[in-house]
Structures are given as C-alpha cells and as structure tokens.
Design a protein around this motif. Structure first.
Motif, PDB file in Angstrom:
ATOM      1  N   CYS A 113       0.853  -1.185   0.000  1.00 49.48           N
ATOM      2  CA  CYS A 113       0.000   0.000   0.000  1.00 49.48           C
ATOM      3  C   CYS A 113       0.894   1.242   0.000  1.00 49.48           C
ATOM      4  O   CYS A 113       1.557   1.540   0.997  1.00 49.48           O
ATOM      5  CB  CYS A 113      -0.922  -0.003   1.220  1.00 49.48           C
ATOM      6  SG  CYS A 113      -2.226   1.235   1.143  1.00 49.48           S
ATOM      7  N   ASP A 114       0.911   1.952  -1.127  1.00 47.44           N
ATOM      8  CA  ASP A 114       1.779   3.119  -1.288  1.00 47.44           C
ATOM      9  C   ASP A 114       1.168   4.004  -2.373  1.00 47.44           C
ATOM     10  O   ASP A 114       0.800   3.506  -3.438  1.00 47.44           O
ATOM     11  CB  ASP A 114       3.188   2.671  -1.686  1.00 47.44           C
ATOM     12  CG  ASP A 114       4.230   3.760  -1.528  1.00 47.44           C
ATOM     13  OD1 ASP A 114       3.904   4.935  -1.783  1.00 47.44           O
ATOM     14  OD2 ASP A 114       5.368   3.442  -1.157  1.00 47.44           O
ATOM     15  N   ASP A 115       1.058   5.302  -2.078  1.00 46.26           N
ATOM     16  CA  ASP A 115       0.460   6.204  -3.069  1.00 46.26           C
ATOM     17  C   ASP A 115       1.462   6.681  -4.115  1.00 46.26           C
ATOM     18  O   ASP A 115       1.115   7.470  -5.003  1.00 46.26           O
ATOM     19  CB  ASP A 115      -0.228   7.399  -2.398  1.00 46.26           C
ATOM     20  CG  ASP A 115       0.704   8.196  -1.499  1.00 46.26           C
ATOM     21  OD1 ASP A 115       1.911   7.879  -1.460  1.00 46.26           O
ATOM     22  OD2 ASP A 115       0.215   9.135  -0.832  1.00 46.26           O
ATOM     23  N   ASN A 116       2.701   6.192  -4.035  1.00 44.22           N
ATOM     24  CA  ASN A 116       3.712   6.489  -5.049  1.00 44.22           C
ATOM     25  C   ASN A 116       3.937   5.225  -5.871  1.00 44.22           C
ATOM     26  O   ASN A 116       4.522   4.258  -5.388  1.00 44.22           O
ATOM     27  CB  ASN A 116       5.014   6.945  -4.378  1.00 44.22           C
ATOM     28  CG  ASN A 116       6.074   7.370  -5.376  1.00 44.22           C
ATOM     29  OD1 ASN A 116       6.288   6.720  -6.391  1.00 44.22           O
ATOM     30  ND2 ASN A 116       6.747   8.485  -5.080  1.00 44.22           N
ATOM     31  N   HIS A 117       3.467   5.225  -7.119  1.00 45.59           N
ATOM     32  CA  HIS A 117       3.491   3.986  -7.906  1.00 45.59           C
ATOM     33  C   HIS A 117       4.923   3.569  -8.256  1.00 45.59           C
ATOM     34  O   HIS A 117       5.209   2.370  -8.446  1.00 45.59           O
ATOM     35  CB  HIS A 117       2.637   4.127  -9.170  1.00 45.59           C
ATOM     36  CG  HIS A 117       3.225   5.010 -10.220  1.00 45.59           C
ATOM     37  ND1 HIS A 117       4.094   4.556 -11.170  1.00 45.59           N
ATOM     38  CD2 HIS A 117       3.086   6.349 -10.437  1.00 45.59           C
ATOM     39  CE1 HIS A 117       4.456   5.556 -11.962  1.00 45.59           C
ATOM     40  NE2 HIS A 117       3.867   6.651 -11.535  1.00 45.59           N
ATOM     41  N   ILE A 136      -1.148  -4.526  -5.267  1.00 47.42           N
ATOM     42  CA  ILE A 136      -0.710  -3.165  -4.975  1.00 47.42           C
ATOM     43  C   ILE A 136      -1.932  -2.264  -4.834  1.00 47.42           C
ATOM     44  O   ILE A 136      -2.857  -2.322  -5.648  1.00 47.42           O
ATOM     45  CB  ILE A 136       0.205  -2.626  -6.095  1.00 47.42           C
ATOM     46  CG1 ILE A 136       1.488  -3.463  -6.193  1.00 47.42           C
ATOM     47  CG2 ILE A 136       0.565  -1.160  -5.851  1.00 47.42           C
ATOM     48  CD1 ILE A 136       2.392  -3.069  -7.356  1.00 47.42           C
ATOM     49  N   SER A 186      -3.142   1.871  -4.030  1.00 51.42           N
ATOM     50  CA  SER A 186      -2.633   3.246  -4.113  1.00 51.42           C
ATOM     51  C   SER A 186      -3.050   4.112  -2.932  1.00 51.42           C
ATOM     52  O   SER A 186      -2.630   5.259  -2.830  1.00 51.42           O
ATOM     53  CB  SER A 186      -3.105   3.904  -5.419  1.00 51.42           C
ATOM     54  OG  SER A 186      -4.526   3.902  -5.469  1.00 51.42           O
ATOM     55  N   SER A 187      -3.874   3.567  -2.039  1.00 54.73           N
ATOM     56  CA  SER A 187      -4.297   4.326  -0.859  1.00 54.73           C
ATOM     57  C   SER A 187      -4.803   3.363   0.203  1.00 54.73           C
ATOM     58  O   SER A 187      -5.156   2.209  -0.094  1.00 54.73           O
ATOM     59  CB  SER A 187      -5.412   5.321  -1.208  1.00 54.73           C
ATOM     60  OG  SER A 187      -6.613   4.635  -1.516  1.00 54.73           O
ATOM     61  N   SER A 196       6.040   1.661  -5.134  1.00 51.08           N
ATOM     62  CA  SER A 196       5.345   0.373  -4.987  1.00 51.08           C
ATOM     63  C   SER A 196       5.804  -0.632  -6.043  1.00 51.08           C
ATOM     64  O   SER A 196       5.955  -1.821  -5.751  1.00 51.08           O
ATOM     65  CB  SER A 196       3.827   0.568  -5.045  1.00 51.08           C
ATOM     66  OG  SER A 196       3.426   1.168  -6.249  1.00 51.08           O
ATOM     67  N   ASP A 197       6.046  -0.159  -7.273  1.00 50.10           N
ATOM     68  CA  ASP A 197       6.550  -1.064  -8.317  1.00 50.10           C
ATOM     69  C   ASP A 197       7.949  -1.565  -7.983  1.00 50.10           C
ATOM     70  O   ASP A 197       8.283  -2.736  -8.231  1.00 50.10           O
ATOM     71  CB  ASP A 197       6.576  -0.348  -9.674  1.00 50.10           C
ATOM     72  CG  ASP A 197       5.188  -0.143 -10.256  1.00 50.10           C
ATOM     73  OD1 ASP A 197       4.230  -0.768  -9.759  1.00 50.10           O
ATOM     74  OD2 ASP A 197       5.053   0.652 -11.207  1.00 50.10           O
TER      75      ASP A 197
END
Length: 232
Positions: free
Chosen positions: A8-12, A37, A39-40, A15-16
């Motif tokens: 869970c990470d709002d920076n793709h 994954i 995004s929020s 997260s990738d």
C-alpha cells in the motif's frame, strides 16, 4: 506455504520497486506469492472487507487521507498474525509501530538486501503461527494455535493454558514445553510464558499485553530479560 502480500503506497514508482524486490525474493526462496498493490489506505480497506487473508503487508506511512500507521491499527483490531512492515522516508514514526506490533521499519529508498532479510523474518514468524498443539480434557480433544498461548501455569497435576480461552488439562509443565517452541520460556517451577506477549518485566512481575501479570520468582529477573533479548 504460499503467501498473500499487500503493498500500500500512493507512489506507484516506489510500490513497483518493492513489488519487483518481492518477486525476486519469492523466486530465490522458491515461495509462491500472490501480491496486490493499492494506491491508498481507502483502496486497501475496500478490498480488505471482502478478502482478509493477507500474510504480509508493506505499508507506506506518509499517504494522503489515511496514513499507514492508522491503517495498521484498523487491521490489528481483528488480525493478530499478519506481518506488518512499514516503509517510510522518516524515522519519526517508529514509536507508534509498537502499538501494532510492526515487524520492521524500512527507510526509503528500500534496499534489496534489507527487504530480503525482513521478508525472511516475516516468513519464519508465519510458519511458527501455523503450529498447533493438541491436548485432551474432559470435553475431548482440543486444538490450540501456539501463537494464541499467552502463558500456562501448573497446580498439582493440572496445567491451565491461557489462550483465547482458559483450558485446563492433566499434564506436567515439562510435557507442555516439549509441544511448544522457542517463543516460550519457563519461569521457575510453576509457569511458562510466551515471550512475544510480554510488555514489561520488573523484579517481581511479568506484565502481558492483555493486562495480566505473572509473579516472577526470586532470581529469575536476569534470565527472562536475557531470553527476551536473545529472541530479538
């Protein structure tokens, strides 16, 4: 053992990057994983209502709206075993992680070898949580997940195991210990405690997460503190 993992990470980009490290770790360890994954935190919780069988969560702390620590607190209310790993650009949040029994904090940018090490620890903890002991009492045969056992004490020929429920069985403390693992420490002659449930140790008592206490025999203080450190 296969694992379900959530990122869970709002920076793709972040997260990738973590996703690719996870993939490499699973391939090298020959472990089957299913990774999603989000995004929020809101996006994750919407999915979590339908599917709650996550084994490992990697949560960014600094997200808009609901942050990673708040998300972890929500999950912990009903899930004791999921391994939570925080990812952050700051070290200011570490104290808050104790509330949710976070396995580790990883600082951005995440290092491959460090994430491998933390994932190895998470996997070992999950394997331990699968262990179940079988005991018999007047109601019949009972199966108890080992991770649920907080402590046990003995009176005469009976041992009471304190887990989700209190269960009394006819056996010795020594017999019970042979069924447990290295999370457990014998405190004098009369009790065994799960080291992972301890919040504080004084010269006279052991304090557990649920508020209960276990008397500490004279001379046992150094031994149990050493056991907690070695478990680290």
């Amino acid at each position: 053992m296969s694992l379900k993992i959530g990122i869970c990470d709002d920076n793709h980009i972040d997260s990738d990057f973590v996703f690719n490290i996870l993939k490499s770790w699973a391939e090298e360890r020959n472990i089957a994983i299913e990774t999603e994954i989000f995004s929020s935190a809101e996006n994750f919780l919407f999915n979590y209502e339908v599917n709650k069988n996550y084994d490992i969560l990697l949560l960014d702390i600094e997200m808009e709206k609901t942050d990673g620590v708040t998300l972890a607190k929500t999950i912990r209310k009903e899930n004791e075993t999921v391994q939570i790993i925080f990812i952050t650009g700051y070290s200011d949040y570490i104290a808050e992680g104790y509330e949710v029994a976070a396995l580790h904090y990883l600082m951005k940018p995440v290092k491959r070898e460090k994430l491998f090490e933390v994932l190895d620890r998470a996997y070992e903890k999950l394997r331990k949580n699968e262990k179940i002991i079988t005991v018999e009492n007047g109601e019949g045969t009972l199966r108890i997940p080992v991770y649920q056992i907080k402590y046990a004490d003995v009176r005469l020929n009976y041992v009471t195991i304190y887990a989700k429920e209190d269960i009394t069985v006819k056996m010795t403390l020594k017999e019970l210990l042979t069924m447990l693992d290295d999370r457990f420490y014998r405190v004098g002659r009369s009790s065994v405690v799960n080291l992972t449930y301890i919040t504080k140790v004084t010269k006279s008592d052991i304090y557990l997460k649920d508020g209960s206490t276990i008397p500490l025999p004279r001379g046992a203080y150094e031994g149990i503190n050493r056991a907690i450190i070695n478990m680290g």
